[in-house]
Write a protein that holds these residues in place. Structure first.
Motif, PDB file in Angstrom:
ATOM      1  N   ARG A  41       0.833  -1.206   0.000  1.00 24.63           N
ATOM      2  CA  ARG A  41       0.000   0.000   0.000  1.00 24.63           C
ATOM      3  C   ARG A  41       0.868   1.257   0.000  1.00 24.63           C
ATOM      4  NH1 ARG A  41      -5.104   1.935   2.828  1.00 24.63           N
ATOM      5  NH2 ARG A  41      -5.578  -0.211   3.345  1.00 24.63           N
ATOM      6  N   LEU A  77       2.578  11.921  -8.058  1.00 19.39           N
ATOM      7  CA  LEU A  77       1.666  12.585  -8.995  1.00 19.39           C
ATOM      8  C   LEU A  77       1.271  13.963  -8.483  1.00 19.39           C
ATOM      9  CD1 LEU A  77      -0.640   9.672 -10.190  1.00 19.39           C
ATOM     10  CD2 LEU A  77       1.458  10.538 -11.217  1.00 19.39           C
ATOM     11  N   ASN A  78       1.066  14.055  -7.177  1.00 19.94           N
ATOM     12  CA  ASN A  78       0.680  15.355  -6.635  1.00 19.94           C
ATOM     13  C   ASN A  78       1.797  16.372  -6.753  1.00 19.94           C
ATOM     14  OD1 ASN A  78      -1.996  14.808  -5.945  1.00 19.94           O
ATOM     15  ND2 ASN A  78      -1.397  13.831  -4.035  1.00 19.94           N
ATOM     16  N   ALA A 135       4.229  16.237  -9.133  1.00 21.96           N
ATOM     17  CA  ALA A 135       4.856  16.204 -10.465  1.00 21.96           C
ATOM     18  C   ALA A 135       4.958  17.601 -11.059  1.00 21.96           C
ATOM     19  CB  ALA A 135       4.049  15.304 -11.391  1.00 21.96           C
ATOM     20  N   LEU A 150       3.175   6.713  -5.107  1.00 23.19           N
ATOM     21  CA  LEU A 150       2.722   7.135  -6.435  1.00 23.19           C
ATOM     22  C   LEU A 150       1.843   8.375  -6.317  1.00 23.19           C
ATOM     23  CD1 LEU A 150       2.463   6.729  -9.477  1.00 23.19           C
ATOM     24  CD2 LEU A 150       0.634   5.077  -9.048  1.00 23.19           C
ATOM     25  N   ARG A 151       0.950   8.364  -5.322  1.00 22.57           N
ATOM     26  CA  ARG A 151       0.093   9.528  -5.101  1.00 22.57           C
ATOM     27  C   ARG A 151       0.936  10.771  -4.831  1.00 22.57           C
ATOM     28  NH1 ARG A 151      -4.904   8.986  -1.229  1.00 22.57           N
ATOM     29  NH2 ARG A 151      -3.453   8.037   0.229  1.00 22.57           N
ATOM     30  N   HIS A 190       5.465   6.477 -14.781  1.00 23.82           N
ATOM     31  CA  HIS A 190       4.161   7.151 -14.895  1.00 23.82           C
ATOM     32  C   HIS A 190       4.311   8.536 -15.494  1.00 23.82           C
ATOM     33  CE1 HIS A 190       1.581   4.233 -12.954  1.00 23.82           C
ATOM     34  NE2 HIS A 190       2.610   3.956 -12.187  1.00 23.82           N
ATOM     35  N   LEU A 191       5.424   9.183 -15.191  1.00 27.08           N
ATOM     36  CA  LEU A 191       5.650  10.511 -15.759  1.00 27.08           C
ATOM     37  C   LEU A 191       6.155  10.402 -17.195  1.00 27.08           C
ATOM     38  CD1 LEU A 191       7.228  12.395 -12.751  1.00 27.08           C
ATOM     39  CD2 LEU A 191       4.846  12.249 -13.458  1.00 27.08           C
ATOM     40  N   LEU A 242       1.473   2.742  -3.296  1.00 22.31           N
ATOM     41  CA  LEU A 242       0.373   3.558  -3.821  1.00 22.31           C
ATOM     42  C   LEU A 242       0.470   4.976  -3.250  1.00 22.31           C
ATOM     43  CD1 LEU A 242      -2.243   2.724  -5.554  1.00 22.31           C
ATOM     44  CD2 LEU A 242      -3.463   3.126  -3.425  1.00 22.31           C
TER      45      LEU A 242
END
Lengths: 325, 325
Positions: A201, A211-212, A214, A207-208, A248-249, A204
């Motif tokens: 977990r 992304l927040n 980035a 990753l969050r 992801h980026l 995750l």
């Protein structure tokens, strides 16, 4: 020059006590190959030992036979042969080295182009995208039937090292190996879930966080995210959790290069850079910061504060993008 | 009973004007097969037309030959034969149907178990994880050399429909097909970047939104996220952007089922459920809400408000998990 598979197999046939090893901070190719080869040697009645500086990582516990892999002991041991798999230079074996007494025959099977051929017998094939593919070809050449457990390990080795059959180097031979392994009993759906759908977990959360935070620069052609020491502490992430976050980026339309900046103790920053366009060579950029790697995936450890290193590195990437041919 | 590949090939040989079609809201398998088959028919000197209700989707513009795919015209046209690929029931062709005049021979090649055999000649193989694999086997059987452009389309078809060789049904035949396609000239690294590393930025925003709003229930065994009409509006996302977002939640350790709730106009909610454990059948759960699908991937459209539907559905999922054998 490479030894032949026949020579390697013959050299092992009269050895009894054999150590199988791979590089520290092991990935799926390192551990999958270690276990698959050890299982084969065991089936021949050999006394087999498997060590890794980091022992068995939790995230690879789905590999059948994983319980064989242990950390090396303090007291050195004697072996008739040492088989090093997926390990480009001897020192990447880490604490395994001082645990081996002199006198063993060294066999070195690897796919890294940078392999320095430290074995008595070497088989280096840089055209293979994973050492697991080389072992498949070894077993095929020697007409050795692959058991379902060996097949699962080799399949994991190939799948993880090719990003599920996506990276450069994935070719007809890779798919032929996968075909044979699946025919030998791999449950593709199950092992794929084990490999790719069983993330902690905290990953995750990471990753969050990524992304927040980035950021896009150079007209959207560069994407980056950073991780401070405080972030690592707060999110409780381990080094292995970072793997793949940067993808992801990189995967965003228009992005050519993605960079991950990780604050380290002692005023250093670990920089990981990925490119998806061969005309933007991130290895060249990392070399400016005394780092290295491959044209599409490289890194460096840079002295300085996070914000400062980030600014300098992003400027270099953007300069490279603007000035490419 | 299935027609043989020889019968299908013979039936097409004396036809001149041929339409190739697939299902609306097309995926990579639908469009890749459409184009690959059309390219082959063209090479035989046929007059070939390719339609899809949705035309060519932007995200598949990396497929060589994509410019052939258009939306159907208003005025019906006559064809000697219609080849429907990857399309389980005729009505899933949507607006393509009224654009075809009566009189054509219908050929129906598909891998969906639910295919209702609406063709004059049918070839349905539910053991294939993608219709692209069936077409590879068709070309192999008929000893037809696959061009690099056809190979790229069939490779994309198979890769996207198997989640890059990970889903159930991916077997030795799948890898054999991939091996042959790569040998025929697919650049795996390039097409993988096109398929998986070229996401619109708004998809990253959607993923961020999903992770920020993710909720875990039933002792961490169920994960979900929701999308309101206002979110869709604010993020500017398209229906195709949702694909795969749910997998990020399903992939968390301990999570057995992941659910995505999407608010629709007229007080309805689209529910998409994914399981990673065959003992939790999400199709059964969706059936309670008048939906359907497969045991590990199912959906439903439920009347009601977002919060209310979410509560009822999660309760049903958790009940199923607690009461499974």
């Amino acid at each position: 020059m490479n030894a032949t598979f026949a020579e390697i197999s013959a050299a092992l046939s009269d050895k009894q006590r054999i150590l199988v090893v791979s590089h520290l901070r092991p990935d799926g190719d390192a551990l999958g190959c270690t276990i698959a080869f050890a299982l084969w040697l065991k089936s021949l009645g050999k006394e087999v030992v498997t060590w890794n500086e980091d022992g068995m990582l939790d995230k690879f516990r789905y590999l059948p036979g994983h319980e064989m892999v242990t950390t090396p002991p303090e007291e050195p041991q004697a072996f008739d042969a040492v088989v090093a798999l997926d390990n480009s230079v001897k020192k990447r074996l880490g604490t395994v080295i001082p645990a081996i007494k002199d006198g063993a025959l060294w066999i070195n099977i690897d796919h890294h182009v940078s392999n320095d051929r430290y074995g008595d017998l070497n088989y280096i094939d840089p055209s293979a995208p994973a050492t697991g593919q080389i072992l498949c070809e070894f077993f095929r050449d020697r007409q050795i039937a692959i058991t379902p457990d060996q097949a699962a390990n080799l399949y994991a080795a190939i799948s993880t090292d090719t990003g599920s059959f996506q990276y450069a180097g994935t070719g007809p031979r890779t798919f032929q190996a996968a075909m044979e392994l699946v025919a030998a009993g791999v449950n593709v759906a199950q092992i794929s879930r084990d490999m790719y759908e069983n993330q902690p977990r905290r990953r995750l959360e990471l990753l969050r966080h990524a992304l927040n935070g980035a950021e896009f620069s150079c007209e959207g052609r560069v994407a980056c995210f950073s991780l401070t020491l405080a972030d690592v502490d707060r999110l409780g992430v381990l080094p292995e959790d970072n793997e793949g976050i940067i993808d992801h980026l990189r995967s965003v339309e228009g992005v050519i290069a993605a960079v991950f900046f990780e604050e380290l103790p002692e005023a250093k920053v670990r920089v990981s850079a990925r490119s998806k366009d061969p005309s933007v060579d991130v290895c060249k950029i990392c070399a400016l910061f005394k780092g290295g790697g491959h044209p599409l995936a490289a890194g460096a450890r840079v002295r300085g504060g996070l914000e400062e290193v980030k600014e300098r590195f992003l400027e270099a990437v953007c300069h490279e993008i603007r000035n490419r041919n």
